[in-house]
Design a protein around this motif. Sequence first.
Motif, short mmCIF file in Angstrom:
data_model
loop_
_atom_site.label_atom_id
_atom_site.label_comp_id
_atom_site.label_asym_id
_atom_site.label_seq_id
_atom_site.Cartn_x
_atom_site.Cartn_y
_atom_site.Cartn_z
N HIS A 258 0.83 -1.20 0.00
CA HIS A 258 0.00 0.00 0.00
C HIS A 258 0.87 1.25 0.00
N CYS A 259 0.25 2.36 -0.36
CA CYS A 259 0.90 3.67 -0.33
C CYS A 259 0.65 4.30 1.04
N TRP A 260 1.70 4.68 1.71
CA TRP A 260 1.55 5.22 3.07
C TRP A 260 0.65 6.46 3.10
N GLY A 261 0.79 7.33 2.12
CA GLY A 261 0.08 8.60 2.16
C GLY A 261 -1.42 8.47 2.02
N GLN A 264 -2.66 3.88 4.13
CA GLN A 264 -2.18 3.25 5.36
C GLN A 264 -3.32 2.89 6.31
N ASP A 265 -4.21 3.84 6.56
CA ASP A 265 -5.31 3.58 7.50
C ASP A 265 -6.20 2.44 7.01
N GLN A 266 -6.50 2.45 5.70
CA GLN A 266 -7.39 1.43 5.16
C GLN A 266 -6.77 0.03 5.25
N THR A 267 -5.47 -0.07 4.92
CA THR A 267 -4.85 -1.40 4.96
C THR A 267 -4.74 -1.92 6.39
N THR A 305 0.26 -15.03 -1.21
CA THR A 305 -0.49 -14.13 -2.09
C THR A 305 0.00 -12.70 -1.92
N PHE A 306 -0.29 -11.88 -2.92
CA PHE A 306 0.15 -10.49 -2.92
C PHE A 306 -1.09 -9.60 -2.99
N LEU A 307 -1.41 -8.93 -1.87
CA LEU A 307 -2.57 -8.04 -1.81
C LEU A 307 -2.13 -6.63 -2.17
N VAL A 308 -2.78 -6.03 -3.16
CA VAL A 308 -2.44 -4.68 -3.62
C VAL A 308 -3.57 -3.75 -3.26
N PHE A 309 -3.30 -2.76 -2.41
CA PHE A 309 -4.34 -1.79 -2.08
C PHE A 309 -4.15 -0.57 -2.97
N LEU A 310 -5.06 -0.38 -3.93
CA LEU A 310 -4.94 0.65 -4.96
C LEU A 310 -5.56 1.95 -4.48
N SER A 311 -4.72 2.97 -4.37
CA SER A 311 -5.18 4.32 -4.02
C SER A 311 -4.32 5.31 -4.78
N VAL A 312 -4.68 6.57 -4.70
CA VAL A 312 -3.94 7.62 -5.42
C VAL A 312 -2.48 7.64 -4.98
N GLY A 313 -1.58 7.63 -5.94
CA GLY A 313 -0.15 7.70 -5.64
C GLY A 313 0.51 6.36 -5.43
N TYR A 314 -0.26 5.26 -5.53
CA TYR A 314 0.35 3.96 -5.26
C TYR A 314 1.47 3.66 -6.24
N VAL A 342 -13.11 8.96 -3.08
CA VAL A 342 -12.12 9.99 -3.38
C VAL A 342 -11.70 10.72 -2.11
N ALA A 343 -12.62 10.90 -1.18
CA ALA A 343 -12.29 11.61 0.06
C ALA A 343 -11.31 10.82 0.92
N LYS A 344 -11.16 9.52 0.66
CA LYS A 344 -10.26 8.66 1.44
C LYS A 344 -9.03 8.25 0.64
N GLY A 345 -8.72 8.98 -0.42
CA GLY A 345 -7.55 8.67 -1.22
C GLY A 345 -7.84 7.80 -2.41
N GLY A 346 -9.10 7.62 -2.75
CA GLY A 346 -9.47 6.76 -3.86
C GLY A 346 -9.44 7.49 -5.19
#
Length: 630
Positions: A258-261, A264-267, A305-314, A342-346
């Motif tokens: 995941h992208c920290w910025g 992070q909270d979601q993951t 397995t490899f879990l990818v959390f997709l958000s802005v800036g990943y 979008v409000a949560k980095g989506g």
Amino acid sequence: VLPSVSRSIFKAKQCVSFNVNDFTGARRSYLVADLDVLCSTDEHRGLDAYFWAFFVLWPVLVPLAFLVLLLSIRSEVRAQRVRATARASRFLWRDYDPRLLFWEVVDMGRKLFLASLVLFIQTDDGSSKLLRLVIASVVSALYLAVLALARPFKRSADLYLACTANLLLACSFISGTVIQLCESDEDMCKTLVGFKSERGASEFVIALTAAMLAASLLVVLFKTVSAVRMPTVRLTSSGRPPVLELSPECHFHGFISHCWGTGQDQTHTVVRRLQLLLPGVRIWLDVDNLDDVGRLEESVRDAMTFLVFLSVGYFKSFNCRRELYAALASNRPFIPIFEADVAKGGASIEALKAECRENCVEAAPAAYPNYSGPGEMLARVFEEAAPIVWVRVNAFQLESLKAVALRMLLHSPYYASRLAELDAGLMVPRQPGPCAFSGPVTILACRDNEGFFRLVEEVKTAAGEGRDSTASAGAVAIRDAEEALEGANAAPLSGHVVFLLYLNDKTFLDAGGVVARLVQAAMDRRIAIAMVHEQEPSCGGVPFANFFQQTPQVLLQQPYKLYNTVAVPLYPAPAHRKVSLRLVLSSMGAVPCDAGPLQRRWQLLRRHIAVARLVRRRPAEPRQEPVVQP
């Protein structure tokens, strides 16, 4: 089995003493197994050879064999890489924490001591003395303290039950000491214990035993109710928890990138919730497992397995790309999770794909020299499997987590040959199931409420979803709101009537303000308003704050207060949409198909209360026509 068989062996040494002379107090001891045999005689000593042979063979060698076996499989059990030997001996360690997997042998030793070895104390006349009871009480109390400190069980319910059982056992030995003391000397009983006779002590012990049993039953009942209410993922096909087995070369079920910025909270939420829903699952998370950032590639290879959390800036993150390349090189299955808020980095899928094309352009990265370019990355992340939409709201979050858990299990070595067990998917107890109405229902919908027709048909289909529904979809009637509320030749409304309001970017912006006028008319007639909030931007989904601007003020003020009723979010993903439709039906008064008579009556009462709370406009007040915002 071991303590009971051992006790049979110890009968060769167990003697019971009898008073043979009331004047001198002389006593004789006889073998319990055969009262014709006098203890401490040649006939009795002739049994010693058989006793010691069976004693070494069963109470000594069997626990030692179990201990050696557990020590030999300790490393693979701790790493959750169970092979044939560990799987065959699962009955010895499956209930215990891996760091204390030998606890079964410890408990076995306690049982052997209390059931058999204690008989070595005063072998001739120990049955009439206090020493055995005192030692047994001390051993039980010490074991209870060690049990509470070590906490060897995986499940807290098992720990509570074990502590309760050992507390009862210690109290039983103490009670036996009191009875033995009062039976032998009434004066001593009165002086030390406070009872005048043996009968008083016996009555006290009986009352204490009854109280302890009642307390134990309450503990068991409380833990049973708690276990039933605790949501854990189970197989729909069998109702059992899934088996979490690791492949031999891995120590984690999944690695989450995941992208920290922006993620992070979601993951962290994803991982913590999965750990609650799947007890025993091991997911690599940076805050828990990262010791050296230079070993990221090694950590990726250490997970199945490899879990990818997709958000802005990943894809802009260098370390995230390192993890992606490592996953490609080790050919780990990708499980993409998509943040849509979008409000949560989506961001939209298209925006994330563009970000991937722009940033995943390294030539021959160190972790994956054979990398062919952004096309390969797009195929693995977005096309190999559809990204799972992450929704953080209540029942919708469970659907996202169930989808993640199912994909992880599909790549488990245990289910590689048992895919049929996963065909029916996963379930979480007490999750909203199919709903149905208990009688005919009329749904009012406004033609000027854009998008209403598709939604109404979906709701009607969902009403007939359950096999055991008490009312089929045919019992749900759809009527035009304008005709039903304002038409000159409209048939009178009877039975349960609900006005369905579809909230999107066009709601209340129709020409002439028909939607607002009909909503006000429905509320004037005490008709319940069921609101559905579209979440997909391409279908007109907008933030809920927008509706306070485009809704006529008359509907926001007393006596209407339209938004005092919670709107049900409508998500586009199939699993989430099913939950949305069930919640819409529930807001209309439908009850779960598996509900009992009491639950149905309670739901009906809630519906009447909700209708009663609708405030009718006072007849003396002039009707305010809604003013549509330009």
